[in-house]
Design an enzyme around this catalytic site. Structure first.
Site, PDB file in Angstrom:
ATOM      1  N   GLU A 128      -3.557  -9.456   3.586  1.00 58.70           N
ATOM      2  CA  GLU A 128      -4.305  -9.172   4.811  1.00 58.70           C
ATOM      3  C   GLU A 128      -5.420 -10.176   5.047  1.00 58.70           C
ATOM      4  O   GLU A 128      -5.688 -10.579   6.185  1.00 58.70           O
ATOM      5  CB  GLU A 128      -4.905  -7.758   4.762  1.00 58.70           C
ATOM      6  CG  GLU A 128      -3.909  -6.636   5.001  1.00 58.70           C
ATOM      7  CD  GLU A 128      -3.197  -6.160   3.747  1.00 58.70           C
ATOM      8  OE1 GLU A 128      -3.191  -6.905   2.740  1.00 58.70           O
ATOM      9  OE2 GLU A 128      -2.651  -5.042   3.774  1.00 58.70           O
ATOM     10  N   GLU A 173       0.842  -1.212   0.000  1.00 54.25           N
ATOM     11  CA  GLU A 173       0.000   0.000   0.000  1.00 54.25           C
ATOM     12  C   GLU A 173       0.875   1.261   0.000  1.00 54.25           C
ATOM     13  O   GLU A 173       0.571   2.246  -0.669  1.00 54.25           O
ATOM     14  CB  GLU A 173      -0.921  -0.012   1.232  1.00 54.25           C
ATOM     15  CG  GLU A 173      -1.984  -1.106   1.130  1.00 54.25           C
ATOM     16  CD  GLU A 173      -2.856  -1.182   2.366  1.00 54.25           C
ATOM     17  OE1 GLU A 173      -2.312  -1.552   3.429  1.00 54.25           O
ATOM     18  OE2 GLU A 173      -4.043  -0.877   2.281  1.00 54.25           O
TER      19      GLU A 173
END
Ligand SMILES: CCCCCCCCCCCCC[C@H](O)CC(=O)SCCNC(=O)CCNC(=O)[C@H](O)C(C)(C)COP(=O)(O)OP(=O)(O)OC[C@H]1O[C@@H](n2cnc3c(N)ncnc32)[C@H](O)[C@@H]1OP(=O)(O)O
Length: 725
Positions: free
Chosen positions: A124, A104
């Site tokens: 995740e 990210e």
């Protein structure tokens, strides 16, 4: 310093420095804010490169911070916003890994350069959450909805070349990604950055996008039964289509918080850290993983090229360990060779697609009938079928052929390691390596230490497991070890449920809705009912050796269900014969359909034995099967066969299709509350004294009596893993 900065010409290189994996802890985030602030203000800096120390960009957010106040300080999404808004171009130099929050962060940079060995991804979902630093909003804007969904919902690690094809990175280099990033940064100084700011891009959506997302929801629900994170990931990606960036990010955060409230992330993160802890084995002598040096395994041999042996050969070859593969006759050798070579070709193809030369990654496999060729190998894995006499015969031969310091491993799912070791000239170098089928795919490896297994042998087998990419757990020697031993009481309850009025599909549905990859009856059909039948026959529980006059549903005074024996006597061995607890389209077929024959058979059986019909509901089915499983886990801890409850959970999560979002059977028992588990088992056992497996384990009783402390405190009660059997 959690991040450092140096200047190369007019390029500031900011390096994340938080070993071992550069997790983005609170201190790293603070340091990034500070270094970016300085670089932005510094008039001598015209561009910025961001990288990670020790050849790793970043493994993402520091998972240990979740659930603590540290996660709330300096939001990673705010840092990403600042980087993206920078007027000076920012280039991410990705080496090793850019995962989760790490990717990210890289997506917030204006350009991404990766080295060819690196992997990127948003994993995740595998720890029960969703990318929550803008990843679900930026990635779809970069690579489109279908590709982003695939990356986010599956959470897989993507090799650099694939990341390039997908458009996640701009450049892949063979040499230093940092040097290449500096070069690129210098080239783009002064160029407009607007189109490089992902949050500002529009998603080119077509009219079918909603339909596409709805279809994905349905597919994902089926695939990840009961897991909440994959569904939340889709909803976040949906928001990227429907909402402007900043509102999408709000939705992402909301979804993160709702997920946290389900308890699934905590279970999955427990599972994540338990897997890492399992590698840190301990021995009753007090020795631990760090006190013993493993020996290098440069060459290995595999005996037996059945399903297990083939998978083990592939695993070794993929780990770049040259293998000698042995079979007993020319026909079996040829069959094994064909199967192995075809699997290796597939692996080679995958490597080519990733830009590697297969020769540099896959070690050679030499096929032979001659045991004499094993004289120089460092380690042998015997993988013939489960027959003690055959295994002993092979170990006698190995003893005489192999060099004196070679390690001898037996791939068995439950036979006595000490008995096998006893026929060799080196019982200290004999160890059990219980692979799971298919061995080149399944993550779990149970390493079984015998009474005389040396610490070096343990260290070597545990290290080999790591090299093969397995989740490796050290256990003690007892019949069926940990995983299969726990299956006993679980399957026993499943059979009793059928006697009492349930059907295979009712029990399977309940367990699959609980989250198991496969219910007990589908699992037995897949494994083959004949395997258990043979073992029960050898033990005199069924067949000609059962003493005359033994009641059909009793053995040694305890309740016994002969249902599986009766199925086998009718030639129903499961998938392989096309009939078992279910019917299949053909022998070897995979699609299980409820079989009217089984229904009729069960009804007649219940009538013959005048069994009172009390079909259990879904909750009762789950309770009986799962508590029986966990109760055996407590006994295994008492017996010193597993070192800690976490090891048991790792085994179940990785080898038995237990839903990771429920942490494992021991975690689940703790989650439900040990007093409740104890009371339920106690009640059942009081009403069914002929089912001793349901008698609450002593350790469970002890822990329940003190209110069921958190799982990490059980170790104090368990003590050292001394085999008490
Ligand atoms: C709760 C209420 C909060 C309210 C506030 C809401 C705000 C929300 C803001 C959230 C922001 C989210 C940001 C982001 O989207 C979330 C994430 O990034 S989650 C993390 C994602 N990353 C991963 O899942 C990667 C996990 N790691 C791995 O897969 C592997 O470890 C690896 C990186 C591939 C390396 O593998 P190996 O080389 O085999 O090494 P090990 O696995 O043995 O690891 C070595 C060592 O490192 C520890 N470790 C690894 N990753 C992390 C990590 N991300 N955080 C912490 N620690 C990590 C691992 O445990 C080992 O430790 P050791 O055993 O040696 O102590």
């Amino acid at each position: 310093m959690a991040a450092t900065r140096r200047l190369v010409n007019t390029v500031a290189v900011i390096t994340i420095n938080h070993p071992p994996v550069n997790a983005l802890s609170s201190s790293v985030r603070h340091a990034l804010v500070e270094e970016f602030g300085k670089a932005s203000k510094d008039p001598t800096v015209e561009a910025i490169v961001l990288n990670g120390s020790n050849g790793k960009f970043s493994a993402g957010a520091d998972i240990r911070e979740f659930g603590t106040s540290a996660i709330k300080t300096v939001s990673l999404e705010d840092i990403n916003g600042t980087i993206e808004a920078s007027q000076k171009p920012v280039v991410a130099a990705i080496e090793g890994i850019a995962l989760g929050g790490g990717l990210e962060l890289a997506l917030a940079c204006h350009y991404r350069v990766a080295d060819i060995q690196s992997r990127v991804g948003l994993p995740e979902v595998l720890i029960g959450i969703l990318p929550a630093a803008g990843g679900t909003q930026r990635l779809p804007r970069l690579i489109g909805i279908p590709a982003a969904l695939d990356v986010i919902v599956r959470g897989r690690h993507i090799p650099a070349t694939e990341a390039l094809n997908l458009g996640i990175v701009d450049e892949v280099v063979q040499g230093s990604a940092v040097d290449a990033a500096i070069q690129l940064a210098q080239k783009v100084i002064g160029l407009p950055l607007n189109k490089r700011r992902l949050s500002t891009l529009r998603i080119s959506s077509n009219l079918n996008m909603e339909d596409f997302l709805d279809t994905t929801v349905e597919k994902t629900k089926k695939q990840f039964r009961g897991a909440q994170a994959p569904m939340a990931c889709i909803e976040a990606v949906r928001a990227s289509v429907l909402l402007p960036y900043h509102r999408g990010v709000e939705k992402e955060r909301q979804l993160f918080l709702s997920l946290w409230a389900t308890g699934q992330p905590q279970a999955q993160q427990y599972a994540f850290f338990s897997e890492r802890e399992a590698a840190k084995w301990s021995h009753p002598s007090g020795a631990r993983w760090y006190s013993e040096e493993p020996k290098l395994v440069r060459t290995a041999a595999v005996i037996g090229l059945g399903t297990m042996g083939r998978g083990i050969v592939i695993s070794l070859s993929k780990a770049n360990i040259p293998v000698i593969a042995i079979e007993q006759d020319a026909y079996q050798l040829e069959m094994g060779k064909k199967a192995v070579n075809s699997l290796l070709e597939r692996e080679a193809e995958k490597l080519k697609q990733q830009g590697f030369s297969p020769g540099s990654k896959l070690a050679s496999v030499h096929f032979t009938l001659a045991f004499g060729e094993l004289q120089d190998v460092d380690l042998v894995i015997e993988a013939v079928y489960e027959n003690m006499e055959l295994k002993k015969e092979i170990f006698r031969k190995l003893s005489s052929v192999c060099k004196s310091n070679a390690f001898l491993c037996t791939n068995t799912s439950g036979l006595n390691i000490d008995e096998i070791a006893s026929v060799t000239d080196r019982p200290n170098q004999v160890i059990g390596t219980h692979f799971f089928s298919p061995a080149n795919i399944m993550k779990l490896l149970e390493v079984v230490r015998g009474q005389q297994t040396s610490l070096t042998t343990i260290a070597t087998a545990m290290n080999l497991g790591k090299i093969l990419g397995k989740v490796t757990v050290l256990v003690g020697n007892c019949p069926l070890f940990v995983g299969n031993r726990m299956l006993g009481p679980y399957l026993e309850q499943a059979s009793y449920l059928l006697e009492e009025g349930c059907y295979p599909e009712t029990v399977d549905r309940a367990m699959e809705e609980f989250g198991f990859a496969m219910g007990p009856f589908r699992m037995m059909d897949l494994a083959g009912l004949d395997v258990g039948w043979r073992s029960r026959t050898e033990k005199g529980l069924t067949g000609a050796n059962v003493p005359q006059g033994t009641p059909a549903r009793k053995r040694l005074g305890n309740r016994y269900s002969p249902l599986a024996d009766l199925l086998c006597e009718s030639g129903r061995f499961g998938q392989k014969t096309g009939k078992g607890w279910y019917q299949y389209e053909k022998p070897g077929g995979r699609t299980a359909r409820p079989d009217p024959w089984v229904k009729d058979f069960l009804q007649k059986y219940r009538k013959t034995h005048q069994i009172k019909q009390q079909p259990s509901n879904q909750e009762q089915i789950v309770e009986r099967c799962v508590y029986a499983l966990a109760n055996e886990g407590f006994r295994i801890l008492e017996d010193g066969i597993a070192s800690c409850p976490e090891d048991i959970d790792v085994i179940y999560n990785n080898g038995y299709g237990w839903p990771k979002y429920r942490g494992g059977p021991m975690y689940y028992a703790s989650f439900v509350g040990l007093p409740k588990v104890f009371n339920t088992l106690e009640k059942y056992y009081k009403a069914n004294a002929d089912v001793p497996s349901m008698k609450p384990a002593f350790l469970l009783k002890k822990l329940a009596a003190v209110g069921g402390p958190p799982i990490k405190e059980w170790r104090l009660q368990v003590g050292k893993p001394v085999n008490k059997l």
